[in-house]
Design an enzyme around this catalytic site. Sequence first.
Site, PDB file in Angstrom:
ATOM      1  CG  HIS A 147       7.594   4.919   0.855  1.00 46.89           C
ATOM      2  ND1 HIS A 147       7.298   6.031   1.620  1.00 46.89           N
ATOM      3  CD2 HIS A 147       7.592   3.857   1.700  1.00 46.89           C
ATOM      4  CE1 HIS A 147       7.140   5.650   2.884  1.00 46.89           C
ATOM      5  NE2 HIS A 147       7.301   4.338   2.960  1.00 46.89           N
TER       6      HIS A 147
ATOM      7  CG  HIS B  22      -0.141   0.136   2.515  1.00 49.06           C
ATOM      8  ND1 HIS B  22       0.394  -0.961   3.157  1.00 49.06           N
ATOM      9  CD2 HIS B  22       0.217   1.221   3.241  1.00 49.06           C
ATOM     10  CE1 HIS B  22       1.060  -0.552   4.231  1.00 49.06           C
ATOM     11  NE2 HIS B  22       0.968   0.766   4.308  1.00 49.06           N
TER      12      HIS B  22
END
Length: 198
Positions: free
Chosen positions: A120, A37
């Site tokens: 990220h 995620h």
Amino acid sequence: MPRLFTALEIPRDAALSLSLLRGGLPGARWIDVENYHLTLRFIGDVEGHVADEIANALDRVHRPSFSLTLSGVGAFGQKKPHSVWAGVSASPDLSALQSEIERICQRLGIPADPRKFMPHVTLARLRNSSPLDVAQYLSARGNFSTLPFRVGRFVLMSSRDSVGGGPYIVEEAWPLSGADSRASIRVANVSDASRIMR
């Protein structure tokens, strides 16, 4: 008590590309593919009524769906690396969505995150990986990139304390405008705080 955070889910094709980055780094505990995620805003451990307030405030977010590309790899912790990640190509839409969520959280009294937002996807947590091994791993994969994918919603996720992150549970989801209508069905209603707190 669960830890809450807002996030973007990673679609299957992009997750498959990310999974090809697994391996080749001593001391790495690789994140399970289904737990990939992109964290928008870490909220932390909150009481049920605060979780309700956050969910209700996030109802007011109205942003368009947008395209995102994962690109490049990096590590956190220069002298003592503790995780490796895949980066994200610059996206004004992503930055705008994250900024709005940040403002909502601060208005509700959740302290500002002292770290600058750096989008990220964490690939692995590191334990005793040498900086040289990490540098070699990163340089061999520096040209990593996925095909662009559509972001149709953002979610409120919870995590339990565990080794290596996960399992992550989607507590509620909010569609972004212009997204596929099947993806825009609201997943849950957080007004039942006991559900989040189980």
